[in-house]
Motif scaffolding. Structure first.
Motif, mmCIF file in Angstrom:
data_model
loop_
_atom_site.group_PDB
_atom_site.id
_atom_site.type_symbol
_atom_site.label_atom_id
_atom_site.label_comp_id
_atom_site.label_asym_id
_atom_site.label_seq_id
_atom_site.Cartn_x
_atom_site.Cartn_y
_atom_site.Cartn_z
ATOM 1 N N ARG A 44 0.864 -1.180 0.000
ATOM 2 C CA ARG A 44 0.000 0.000 0.000
ATOM 3 C C ARG A 44 0.904 1.235 0.000
ATOM 4 N N VAL A 45 0.938 1.925 -1.125
ATOM 5 C CA VAL A 45 1.891 3.015 -1.335
ATOM 6 C C VAL A 45 1.154 4.313 -1.615
ATOM 7 N N ALA A 46 1.658 5.410 -1.071
ATOM 8 C CA ALA A 46 1.224 6.745 -1.465
ATOM 9 C C ALA A 46 2.418 7.462 -2.078
ATOM 10 N N ASP A 47 2.252 7.928 -3.308
ATOM 11 C CA ASP A 47 3.287 8.694 -3.995
ATOM 12 C C ASP A 47 2.926 10.168 -3.829
ATOM 13 N N VAL A 48 3.709 10.877 -3.039
ATOM 14 C CA VAL A 48 3.351 12.231 -2.608
ATOM 15 C C VAL A 48 4.103 13.262 -3.443
ATOM 16 N N GLY A 49 3.374 14.303 -3.852
ATOM 17 C CA GLY A 49 3.943 15.242 -4.814
ATOM 18 C C GLY A 49 4.132 14.531 -6.134
ATOM 19 N N SER A 102 -1.909 3.833 7.623
ATOM 20 C CA SER A 102 -2.629 3.240 6.490
ATOM 21 C C SER A 102 -1.735 2.825 5.331
ATOM 22 N N ARG A 103 -0.430 3.136 5.376
ATOM 23 C CA ARG A 103 0.432 2.887 4.228
ATOM 24 C C ARG A 103 1.677 2.111 4.637
ATOM 25 N N ASP A 104 2.079 1.217 3.736
ATOM 26 C CA ASP A 104 3.339 0.492 3.913
ATOM 27 C C ASP A 104 4.533 1.343 3.498
ATOM 28 N N LEU A 105 4.311 2.200 2.502
ATOM 29 C CA LEU A 105 5.404 2.960 1.908
ATOM 30 C C LEU A 105 4.896 4.314 1.436
ATOM 31 N N LEU A 106 5.655 5.360 1.754
ATOM 32 C CA LEU A 106 5.437 6.691 1.187
ATOM 33 C C LEU A 106 6.619 7.019 0.297
ATOM 34 N N LEU A 125 5.424 9.757 9.475
ATOM 35 C CA LEU A 125 5.403 8.758 10.544
ATOM 36 C C LEU A 125 3.981 8.439 10.983
ATOM 37 N N ARG A 126 3.112 9.430 10.933
ATOM 38 C CA ARG A 126 1.712 9.186 11.290
ATOM 39 C C ARG A 126 1.040 8.239 10.307
ATOM 40 N N VAL A 127 1.283 8.443 9.026
ATOM 41 C CA VAL A 127 0.578 7.700 7.974
ATOM 42 C C VAL A 127 1.157 6.307 7.782
ATOM 43 N N LEU A 128 2.442 6.129 8.067
ATOM 44 C CA LEU A 128 3.065 4.816 7.875
ATOM 45 C C LEU A 128 2.676 3.851 8.989
ATOM 46 N N ARG A 129 2.486 2.601 8.621
ATOM 47 C CA ARG A 129 2.310 1.545 9.627
ATOM 48 C C ARG A 129 3.649 1.276 10.301
ATOM 49 N N PRO A 130 3.655 0.692 11.501
ATOM 50 C CA PRO A 130 4.923 0.285 12.106
ATOM 51 C C PRO A 130 5.696 -0.634 11.155
ATOM 52 N N GLY A 131 6.967 -0.345 10.956
ATOM 53 C CA GLY A 131 7.778 -1.115 10.025
ATOM 54 C C GLY A 131 7.687 -0.631 8.598
ATOM 55 N N GLY A 132 6.843 0.370 8.347
ATOM 56 C CA GLY A 132 6.749 0.939 7.005
ATOM 57 C C GLY A 132 7.953 1.812 6.676
ATOM 58 N N VAL A 249 16.103 6.122 2.116
ATOM 59 C CA VAL A 249 14.981 5.321 2.602
ATOM 60 C C VAL A 249 15.075 5.238 4.113
ATOM 61 N N ALA A 250 14.008 5.679 4.803
ATOM 62 C CA ALA A 250 13.947 5.638 6.262
ATOM 63 C C ALA A 250 12.856 4.677 6.689
ATOM 64 N N ARG A 251 13.111 3.930 7.735
ATOM 65 C CA ARG A 251 12.143 2.976 8.279
ATOM 66 C C ARG A 251 11.443 3.562 9.492
ATOM 67 N N ARG A 252 10.128 3.339 9.572
ATOM 68 C CA ARG A 252 9.390 3.711 10.770
ATOM 69 C C ARG A 252 9.557 2.609 11.795
#
Length: 253
Positions: A44-49, A102-106, A125-132, A249-252
């Motif tokens: 589940r990915v959101a491509d921002v901008g 709600s997202r695995d990856l931004l 960090l809010r939108v990513l699931r733990p480990g996203g 790439v940063a991990r939550r």
């Protein structure tokens, strides 16, 4: 944060942007998946901008379940023409219109620098699931191509700005500048090139914000002079553009 006038200048040139900007090599998404530790297929990915959808299209090709986030009217309209089956919602990285965890990856392809990192990092960090994961990347210019360095100086003179600084920050400073110093993150530098007609090269250059806020007469003068210079360097009419994708790439946790 970069000026809003420059950030929104792309909307009037969305078609030019879509037609002439470079994409990204397969190694970018290969690296994102490797660092994230999970496949892009089904993620589940959101491509921002998202702009005109250059990065979004690559994510969809990998099987990701993508939603695009784009603030600009012109860019969103071009996105819908290019990718009519991909959802696009209006918003930006400082206030994401997405549910918590709600997202695995931004992903931010060529767009993180338009955000305010004091807001966009907590929002990610809010939108990513733990480990996203949060993946940021840019096509940057290689520092070892003499004709391109000389071109940067001509562009700076034409636009009345300082020449582009091609010095690349080290990994620690790159993470700090992106606001990721407190998060586990990995950086990759991925060199690639494309060969395009001279007209495409020039249209790519003038799709950047420094030209989009410049008056038409100055842009036309630059194009005429630059065409003459590059015609001598590339008599066959094809220009090799060399890039280094700067990927973080940063991990939550």
């Amino acid at each position: 944060m970069a000026s809003l006038s420059r950030a929104h200048s792309f909307n009037a040139a969305a078609a030019q942007y879509a037609a002439n900007r470079p994409s990204y090599p397969p190694a970018v998404l290969d690296s994102v998946a490797e660092i994230c530790g999970f496949p892009l297929a089904g993620a589940r990915v959101a491509d921002v901008g998202a702009g005109t959808g250059i990065g979004t299209a690559l994510l969809r090709e990998r099987g990701a379940e993508v939603v695009a986030v784009e603030p600009g009217d012109g860019m969103a309209a071009e996105f819908r023409r290019a990718l009519p089956d991909v959802p696009v919602v209006r918003g930006d990285g400082n206030a994401l219109p997405l549910a918590t965890a709600s997202r695995d990856l931004l992903t931010y392809a060529q767009s993180w620098h338009w955000t305010d990192i004091t807001r966009s990092v907590p929002e990610a960090l809010r939108v990513l699931r733990p480990g996203g994961a949060l993946a940021l990347w840019w096509n940057t210019d290689s520092a070892d191509i003499p004709w391109a360095v000389a071109q940067d100086e001509r562009i700076a003179r034409a636009c009345g700005v300082e020449p582009k600084d091609r010095a690349r920050p080290d990994d620690i400073r790159a993470g700090r500048l992106a606001g990721l110093a407190e998060l586990p993150h990995t950086r990759r530098l991925l060199r690639w090139s494309r060969t395009v007609p001279l007209d495409t090269h020039l249209a790519n250059i003038t799709s950047h914000s420094a030209f989009l806020v410049l008056d038409e007469a100055r842009t036309a003068r630059f194009l005429a002079e630059e065409r003459a210079v590059l015609g001598g360097l590339f008599p066959a009419g094809m220009v090799e553009e060399t890039y280094v994708v700067d990927l973080l790439v940063a991990r939550r946790p």
